[in-house]
Scaffold this active site. Structure first.
Site, PDB file in Angstrom:
ATOM      1  N   TYR A   1      -0.627 -10.112  -6.579  1.00 49.25           N
ATOM      2  CA  TYR A   1       0.158  -9.974  -7.726  1.00 49.25           C
ATOM      3  C   TYR A   1       1.467  -9.359  -7.741  1.00 49.25           C
ATOM      4  O   TYR A   1       2.623  -9.714  -8.123  1.00 49.25           O
ATOM      5  CB  TYR A   1      -0.442  -9.381  -8.881  1.00 49.25           C
ATOM      6  CG  TYR A   1      -1.506 -10.530  -9.518  1.00 49.25           C
ATOM      7  CD1 TYR A   1      -2.790 -10.246  -9.609  1.00 49.25           C
ATOM      8  CD2 TYR A   1      -1.068 -11.872  -9.607  1.00 49.25           C
ATOM      9  CE1 TYR A   1      -3.726 -11.004 -10.227  1.00 49.25           C
ATOM     10  CE2 TYR A   1      -1.943 -12.589 -10.421  1.00 49.25           C
ATOM     11  CZ  TYR A   1      -3.244 -12.098 -10.359  1.00 49.25           C
ATOM     12  OH  TYR A   1      -4.014 -13.319 -10.934  1.00 49.25           O
TER      13      TYR A   1
ATOM     14  N   LEU B   1      -7.557 -13.964  -6.249  1.00 42.57           N
ATOM     15  CA  LEU B   1      -6.735 -14.923  -5.722  1.00 42.57           C
ATOM     16  C   LEU B   1      -6.941 -15.601  -4.743  1.00 42.57           C
ATOM     17  O   LEU B   1      -7.244 -15.216  -3.476  1.00 42.57           O
ATOM     18  CB  LEU B   1      -5.126 -14.213  -5.461  1.00 42.57           C
ATOM     19  CG  LEU B   1      -4.448 -13.699  -6.634  1.00 42.57           C
ATOM     20  CD1 LEU B   1      -3.173 -12.939  -6.197  1.00 42.57           C
ATOM     21  CD2 LEU B   1      -4.176 -14.750  -7.531  1.00 42.57           C
TER      22      LEU B   1
ATOM     23  N   PRO C   1      -5.880 -19.217  -2.028  1.00 39.17           N
ATOM     24  CA  PRO C   1      -4.915 -20.172  -1.733  1.00 39.17           C
ATOM     25  C   PRO C   1      -5.224 -21.499  -2.453  1.00 39.17           C
ATOM     26  O   PRO C   1      -6.140 -21.919  -2.647  1.00 39.17           O
ATOM     27  CB  PRO C   1      -4.840 -20.247  -0.210  1.00 39.17           C
ATOM     28  CG  PRO C   1      -5.662 -18.847  -0.131  1.00 39.17           C
ATOM     29  CD  PRO C   1      -6.405 -18.546  -0.945  1.00 39.17           C
ATOM     30  N   GLY C   2      -4.021 -22.014  -2.700  1.00 40.39           N
ATOM     31  CA  GLY C   2      -3.935 -23.260  -3.477  1.00 40.39           C
ATOM     32  C   GLY C   2      -4.155 -23.260  -5.208  1.00 40.39           C
ATOM     33  O   GLY C   2      -4.373 -24.242  -5.939  1.00 40.39           O
TER      34      GLY C   2
ATOM     35  N   GLY D   1      29.676  32.065  -4.069  1.00 41.39           N
ATOM     36  CA  GLY D   1      29.199  31.068  -3.075  1.00 41.39           C
ATOM     37  C   GLY D   1      28.649  32.187  -1.855  1.00 41.39           C
ATOM     38  O   GLY D   1      27.502  31.951  -1.203  1.00 41.39           O
TER      39      GLY D   1
ATOM     40  N   ILE E   1      25.206  33.421  -3.087  1.00 37.80           N
ATOM     41  CA  ILE E   1      24.261  32.260  -2.997  1.00 37.80           C
ATOM     42  C   ILE E   1      23.700  32.265  -1.588  1.00 37.80           C
ATOM     43  O   ILE E   1      22.697  31.919  -1.353  1.00 37.80           O
ATOM     44  CB  ILE E   1      24.725  30.806  -3.665  1.00 37.80           C
ATOM     45  CG1 ILE E   1      24.919  30.938  -5.020  1.00 37.80           C
ATOM     46  CG2 ILE E   1      23.982  29.833  -3.296  1.00 37.80           C
ATOM     47  CD1 ILE E   1      25.569  29.834  -5.716  1.00 37.80           C
TER      48      ILE E   1
ATOM     49  N   SER F   1      16.034  31.941   4.195  1.00 35.78           N
ATOM     50  CA  SER F   1      15.546  30.774   4.731  1.00 35.78           C
ATOM     51  C   SER F   1      15.426  30.932   6.525  1.00 35.78           C
ATOM     52  O   SER F   1      14.906  30.400   7.065  1.00 35.78           O
ATOM     53  CB  SER F   1      16.333  29.626   4.555  1.00 35.78           C
ATOM     54  OG  SER F   1      17.659  29.403   4.855  1.00 35.78           O
TER      55      SER F   1
ATOM     56  N   ASP G   1       3.868   5.106  13.168  1.00 35.31           N
ATOM     57  CA  ASP G   1       2.854   6.186  13.095  1.00 35.31           C
ATOM     58  C   ASP G   1       1.388   5.741  12.148  1.00 35.31           C
ATOM     59  O   ASP G   1       1.103   6.292  11.394  1.00 35.31           O
ATOM     60  CB  ASP G   1       3.280   7.386  12.635  1.00 35.31           C
ATOM     61  CG  ASP G   1       2.550   8.450  13.237  1.00 35.31           C
ATOM     62  OD1 ASP G   1       1.618   8.329  14.244  1.00 35.31           O
ATOM     63  OD2 ASP G   1       2.419   9.714  12.650  1.00 35.31           O
TER      64      ASP G   1
END
Length: 638
Positions: free
Chosen positions: A133, A162, A164-165, A291, A294, A302, A472
């Site tokens: 679907y 579902l 086929p046909g 800036g 920050i 980090s 993967d």
């Protein structure tokens, strides 16, 4: 006193007038990305269709469709959408024998009428092998129908039924104007298929209407984002024309703004200029200081966080790698405004609350935590490394058999990825280990899971914005939801197949999981969609035998020998030893042999001899259909 009352009445009248103007255009809620969530109906977001709230219960209207191979002629499009070919040729100003270019926007006249609570234009479709679907709604009909609406149609089979046909009913998304819209000279609501990268502004320009009118007709705010393969209702006073199907030219770049010429400044204007200069310099200095603060508070942290893992004292070269990593994270942070268009950017505090501050009780496995966000479960993965490629890939894909990335966060050198939650965990935990709860996957469940994985890979290979290779595919990267439906996860190695004829490319950086990697990739670094086909064959073998890939290679020098022994065993003596012993129920041996032949085709040494994923989807769909019929007949006998 009377003046005050008059003023208040005027304000109330003005407010009422503004609200009335809004209601003139207000019509339907935009469906958004809920189209890929086939398990839920999403009534409030028009998942089942546009609400039957118009001035008329039926009307003549129009939908748009983008020509695709097989459905690129007037006749084929008309048949698919249940339209009159003569009307399609007339509205598009083309002969009935016309073949449209791929992606050409085509206008299709349809009859729209109420069916219960929702408007719809009825058509039908004959199921082909491999159809689901979600594929029918989002890829074949391109979002003119939703999987929820198709499943909700009376007489249509359940998703696993579902065949086929089989002919199914497909309700196309359409709507008739409300009385307020009709009073404001809106005579048509066109169901427009949103293309890649489109926004309300160019769509409104295409149809020469006000953008606010377009947004009100779909209950869209200025902050709301629209997505490809969904529909917008375009309010028009007259029928659309073929000129509106022509793609608008790319607008020229804006000319540089030249400063206005000035006459001799007076003393006061000189002072104003000096004040402006001082203000500009002060503002610049403030931004530089901000800036620097920050940078010191965020990115120095980090760097410190990363140093223990990446800076062995004896290797000074690694310091450059850390600096590069921080620079890449900074660049990626700068692009978060683009990512936020389709993926939510979370605050770290939100994820802390969702995971009980990343407590061990919420730890699922490795660095993945179970969280609760707004009452819904989510899987939150902590990542130390560059994730930009994975994010870029996941923004471009949308399929029910691919895990959905819903959010992202960056905090103190670590990324946090928020995924939809798969309640039953990785497939590997169901086929490689004896479970304490005594549960196991039966034959039909395994075939359904295999079909889900094949459908997801087929989407990546043939229907994504460009052909992609997952690289993967393995049992631990296949997650099962609460209904044991499979979702492919971990797109860290996924890459586009941009290369020779778009079919393959070369790499010297061979990465992946031993046992799943195809021979041409290991030997020559050849990357193509056939890598995933090979890995899928190994995965399917694991699912039948219940053995991990490492065990399979320990027991067999060549996997092909194991397959040949089963296929050539006319008396099927070794079949019982081949199959996972946890499946104690009976299953027809011919079904097993059929699937083993599929595996054999996937593991061909020559990649060109391996079957494409769309063919594998068809074969597994046939197997699932036969298995369900066999189950049904067995249960009726009992």
């Amino acid at each position: 006193m009377s003046s005050s009352v008059s003023s208040s009445l005027f304000c109330v009248f003005t407010l009422f007038f503004i609200c009335s103007c809004y209601l003139i255009g207000a019509q339907q809620p935009y469906v958004g990305k809920t189209t890929s969530d086939c398990g839920n109906q999403h009534n409030s977001s028009s998942g089942l269709g546009y609400f039957c709230n118009g001035g008329n219960r039926s009307c003549q209207t129009y939908v748009t469709f983008r020509a695709i191979p097989k459905y690129n002629t007037v006749s084929a499009i008309s048949t698919l959408l249940g339209a009159d070919p003569s009307q399609v040729s007339l509205i598009n100003s083309v002969p009935e024998t016309t073949t449209f270019d791929t992606n050409k926007l085509v206008i299709v006249p349809v009859n729209c009428s109420c069916s219960g609570e929702f408007y719809q234009s009825n058509t039908s479709y004959v199921v082909n092998e491999g159809d689901q679907y979600s594929l029918i709604a989002n890829e074949l009909f391109q979002g003119l129908a939703t999987c929820q609406a198709i499943m909700n149609q009376p007489g249509n089979p359940i998703p696993t039924g579902l065949i086929p046909g089989q002919r199914i009913s497909v309700p196309l998304r359409c709507a008739c104007p409300t009385k307020n819209q009709s009073d404001s000279v809106v005579n048509y609501l066109i169901s427009y298929l949103i293309g890649k990268g489109e926004s309300p502004q160019p769509i409104s320009q295409r149809f020469e209407i006000d953008e606010d009118l377009l947004r009100r007709a779909n209950s869209l705010s200025q902050q709301d984002i629209i997505f490809p393969n969904t529909t917008l209702l375009v309010p028009l006073d007259k029928p659309p024309s073929s000129s509106q199907t022509v793609e608008p030219p790319t607008p020229p770049p804006s000319p540089p703004v030249t400063p206005p010429t000035t006459t001799s400044p007076s003393k006061s204007s000189k002072k104003t200029w000096v004040y402006a200069l001082i203000g500009a310099l002060g503002g610049t200095a403030f931004l530089l200081v901000l800036g620097a603060i920050i940078y010191c508070r965020v990115f120095r942290k980090s760097k410190k966080k990363l140093e223990p893992a990446l800076l062995p004292k004896s290797f000074e070269a690694n310091e450059k790698a850390v600096d590069k990593k921080i620079e890449e994270s900074q660049d990626f942070l700068d692009s978060l405004s683009d990512i936020a268009q389709s993926i939510k950017v979370y605050k770290f505090e939100e994820l802390q609350l969702a995971t009980n501050y990343f407590s061990n009780s919420n730890l699922v496995k490795g660095s993945v935590y179970k969280g609760t966000i707004k009452g819904d479960f989510a899987a939150i993965k902590k990542v130390d490394g560059d994730i930009s490629k994975e994010i870029n890939v996941m923004q471009k894909i949308n399929h029910s058999n691919l895990i959905r990335l819903s959010g992202i966060c960056f905090n103190e050198g670590f990324w946090y990825l928020v995924y939809e939650y798969a309640a039953n965990g990785p497939l590997s935990s169901w086929i490689h280990h004896k479970r304490k709860d005594g549960m196991f996957l039966n034959w039909t469940q395994r075939i359904q899971i295999a079909l889900d994985v094949a459908a997801g890979l087929n989407y990546l290979h043939n229907f994504a914005t460009s052909s992609h290779v997952h690289k993967d595919v393995k049992s631990s990267n296949i997650l099962l939801d609460s209904d044991f439906r499979a979702k492919i996860a971990n797109f860290g190695l996924t890459r586009s197949t941009q290369g020779h004829d778009g079919q393959y490319s070369l790499t010297k950086h061979v990465v992946g999981t031993i046992g799943y990697m195809a021979p041409e990739y290991l030997e020559n670094g050849v990357v193509s969609t056939k890598l995933d086909v090979y890995a899928f064959g190994v995965l399917l073998l694991e699912m039948l035998t219940g053995k991990a890939v490492s065990v399979l290679y320990e027991e067999n020098k060549h996997l092909s020998d194991l397959l040949s022994a089963v296929i050539n065993d006319e008396e099927q003596v070794g079949l019982k030893n081949f199959m996972d012993p946890s499946m104690e129920e009976k299953y027809p041996s011919e079904f097993v042999i059929f699937v083993v032949r599929i595996i054999e085709g996937c593991l061909k040494k020559n990649p060109d001899a391996r079957a494409p994923m769309d063919e594998i989807v068809q074969l597994l769909s046939r197997t699932l259909s036969n298995s369900l019929n066999w189950e049904l007949s067995n249960s009726s006998v009992e």
